[in-house]
Design a protein around this motif. Structure first.
Motif, short mmCIF file in Angstrom:
data_model
loop_
_atom_site.label_atom_id
_atom_site.label_comp_id
_atom_site.label_asym_id
_atom_site.label_seq_id
_atom_site.Cartn_x
_atom_site.Cartn_y
_atom_site.Cartn_z
N VAL A 86 0.84 -1.20 0.00
CA VAL A 86 0.00 0.00 0.00
C VAL A 86 0.87 1.25 0.00
O VAL A 86 0.61 2.22 -0.75
N ALA A 87 1.91 1.24 0.83
CA ALA A 87 2.82 2.39 0.90
C ALA A 87 3.50 2.63 -0.45
O ALA A 87 3.66 3.78 -0.89
N THR A 88 3.88 1.54 -1.12
CA THR A 88 4.53 1.66 -2.43
C THR A 88 3.58 2.26 -3.45
O THR A 88 3.95 3.16 -4.24
N VAL A 89 2.33 1.76 -3.46
CA VAL A 89 1.33 2.28 -4.41
C VAL A 89 1.06 3.76 -4.14
O VAL A 89 1.00 4.58 -5.07
N VAL A 90 0.90 4.10 -2.84
CA VAL A 90 0.66 5.50 -2.48
C VAL A 90 1.84 6.37 -2.91
O VAL A 90 1.66 7.47 -3.45
N PHE A 91 3.04 5.86 -2.70
CA PHE A 91 4.24 6.61 -3.09
C PHE A 91 4.29 6.82 -4.60
O PHE A 91 4.54 7.95 -5.08
N ILE A 92 4.02 5.76 -5.36
CA ILE A 92 4.06 5.86 -6.82
C ILE A 92 2.98 6.81 -7.33
O ILE A 92 3.23 7.67 -8.20
N VAL A 93 1.76 6.67 -6.78
CA VAL A 93 0.66 7.53 -7.21
C VAL A 93 0.97 8.99 -6.88
O VAL A 93 0.75 9.90 -7.70
N THR A 94 1.50 9.23 -5.68
CA THR A 94 1.84 10.60 -5.26
C THR A 94 2.90 11.19 -6.17
O THR A 94 2.78 12.34 -6.63
N PHE A 139 4.53 14.65 -10.59
CA PHE A 139 5.19 14.76 -11.89
C PHE A 139 4.24 15.36 -12.94
O PHE A 139 4.62 16.27 -13.71
N CYS A 140 2.99 14.87 -12.94
CA CYS A 140 2.00 15.39 -13.91
C CYS A 140 1.70 16.87 -13.65
O CYS A 140 1.56 17.67 -14.59
N CYS A 141 1.61 17.22 -12.35
CA CYS A 141 1.34 18.62 -12.01
C CYS A 141 2.47 19.52 -12.49
O CYS A 141 2.24 20.62 -13.02
N ARG A 142 3.71 19.07 -12.30
CA ARG A 142 4.85 19.86 -12.77
C ARG A 142 4.84 19.99 -14.27
O ARG A 142 5.10 21.06 -14.83
N LYS A 143 4.54 18.91 -14.97
CA LYS A 143 4.49 18.95 -16.43
C LYS A 143 3.40 19.89 -16.92
O LYS A 143 3.61 20.70 -17.85
N LEU A 144 2.22 19.78 -16.31
CA LEU A 144 1.12 20.66 -16.72
C LEU A 144 1.43 22.12 -16.41
O LEU A 144 1.09 23.03 -17.16
N GLY A 145 2.14 22.34 -15.28
CA GLY A 145 2.52 23.71 -14.94
C GLY A 145 3.49 24.30 -15.93
O GLY A 145 3.36 25.47 -16.33
N LYS A 146 4.48 23.53 -16.35
CA LYS A 146 5.44 24.01 -17.34
C LYS A 146 4.77 24.26 -18.69
O LYS A 146 5.07 25.24 -19.38
N THR A 147 3.84 23.36 -19.06
CA THR A 147 3.12 23.54 -20.33
C THR A 147 2.29 24.81 -20.32
O THR A 147 2.25 25.58 -21.29
N GLY A 148 1.65 25.11 -19.19
CA GLY A 148 0.83 26.32 -19.07
C GLY A 148 1.67 27.58 -19.18
O GLY A 148 1.28 28.57 -19.82
#
Length: 432
Positions: free
Chosen positions: A404-412, A417-426
């Motif tokens: 569970v901790a691994t999944v939570v870590f990967i999802v987080t 990562f997606c937020c950073r990518k979307l921020g740079k694209t904006g």
């Protein structure tokens, strides 16, 4: 308090085969009082079948006396405590549990109980050390590797339980459990002449048998007079096993005895009721002969035993500490005059007798089975071979938590990562 009724003996079995047939050597570490009564019955049967039985016992015992049987071989090892001190310890234990501790608030009760059990544990520990550190004894028995009591009990091939389904409620149990309750019960034998004369003098009213077991010899004057006054008010004759001072209120219908043939009295056709403390052996003798009970539980597993009999409709309970003369009289009249109690007791008796194999034969069969096959590993649950963290599934829980901790870590991390990518694209779109 829930307490299992184990036959409290540690069986250490050594197999020995001869050309003329099968026989074995049995080494027994017995316990006191009613446990020894059951165990002695089994040992006598093993001796009848040609087995060699050795009883390992400390020099100070209250109830265990292998010397009573010329066929039993006793290995007696010395201990510091003497027989009188041991008997006084048990008597003090029973007195405190019966009279004093119930008056205490819960926390004080728990502390007093813990202190007494610590004292008893020290007595048992000393007995164990006296046996194990006795070089001559260990040489005679042949030394084994160091172990603990828990480890040894965990290796037990079979557990013989001192109840049966006439007493118990349905529940799951392990395959190496065998219920052998009532193995000591036998058909009634004729009573001594003077006792039979007293029983016959009861006429159509019959008799009441009264015993508080092998551990309780005396009562306080107040309690004994209260009980005697109640017994004096019923038309039945009463045979009371009691070694204490004769109560002032004892009626002409009541006779006290230092000892009574309890099984033979309960099997007598004139017996109407049995006043009992709720010990397993006494209850099973009553079940065997179909006698309804008035339960006066005092300590240990006795309240639980009487609760079973009440639920089965074969007993009425009277509280030992708060009972009055009227309470005892009403309980006796209810059990004797209400036919449902006798009917339920007889129903339990029919269930007990309707078994394909007698309890004693079943107990001896499984002991011999373990001896013949050098164990019964196929019946033992794998739980005994697990470590403490495996038994409680802590390794599985830890693995699942790690997943569970691994999944939570990967999802987080993925979300960041997606937020950073979307921020740079904006930002790039705004600059454009």
């Amino acid at each position: 308090m829930r307490s299992e009724k184990w036959i409290s003996a540690l069986w250490l079995l050594q197999l020995s085969c001869f050309s003329c047939g099968f026989c074995g050597k049995v080494l027994v570490w017995p316990m006191e009082y009613s446990h020894w009564i059951n165990l002695k019955t089994i040992l006598d049967e093993l001796l009848d079948r040609g087995h060699e039985v050795t009883v390992l016992t400390p020099s100070a015992t209250v109830f265990v006396d292998p010397s009573n049987s010329s066929r039993l071989h006793a290995e007696v090892f010395p201990v510091r405590i003497n027989q009188e001190d041991l008997a006084n310890f048990f008597e003090n234990f029973i007195t405190l549990w019966t009279y004093e501790w119930r008056k205490l608030p819960p926390l004080a009760y728990g502390a007093a109980m813990q202190d007494m059990f610590f004292q008893y544990s020290r007595v048992v520990k000393h007995q164990c050390e006296s046996a194990v550190l006795n070089k001559d004894l260990m040489e005679k028995l042949k030394k084994g590797r160091p172990t603990t009591l828990c480890e040894t009990m965990g290796k037990a091939e079979m557990w013989l339980i001192r109840t049966y389904w006439d007493f118990e409620f349905p529940r799951p149990y392990l395959p190496n459990f065998e219920f052998v309750g009532g193995l000591h019960c036998k058909p009634a034998k004729p009573l001594p002449e003077d006792m039979e004369k007293f029983v016959q003098s009861s006429g159509e009213h019959g008799i009441v048998v009264f015993s508080l077991g092998s551990m309780v010899k005396n009562l306080t004057d107040e309690k004994s007079n209260l009980i005697a006054a109640a017994l004096a008010q019923i038309p039945q004759k009463v045979l009371w096993r009691y070694k204490g001072k004769k109560p002032d209120t004892l009626g002409p219908n009541t006779k006290t005895f230092d000892w009574i043939p309890q099984n033979d009295l309960l099997g007598h056709p004139k017996t109407k009721a049995f006043i009992t403390h709720g010990g397993t052996n006494g209850i099973y003798e009553a079940i065997y002969h179909g006698i309804p009970m008035i339960g006066v539980p005092m300590f240990a597993d006795q309240p639980d035993n009487i609760a079973h009999m009440k639920a089965k409709g074969a007993a009425v309970e009277v509280d030992f500490n708060s009972m009055t003369t009227e309470d005892m009289v009403n309980a006796l009249k209810t059990v004797i005059n209400n036919p449902s109690y006798k009917e339920n007791a007889m129903r339990l008796s029919r269930i007990h007798h309707d078994q394909p194999v007698k309890p004693l034969d079943r107990a001896v069969f499984w002991i011999e089975f373990v001896m013949r096959h050098k164990g019964a590993k196929h019946l033992r649950p794998a739980a005994h071979d697990l470590t403490w963290y495996q038994y409680h599934s802590l390794d599985v829980i830890g693995f699942l938590l790690a997943c569970v901790a691994t999944v939570v870590f990967i999802v987080t991390k993925s979300c960041l990562f997606c937020c950073r990518k979307l921020g740079k694209t904006g930002k790039k779109q705004k600059r454009a």
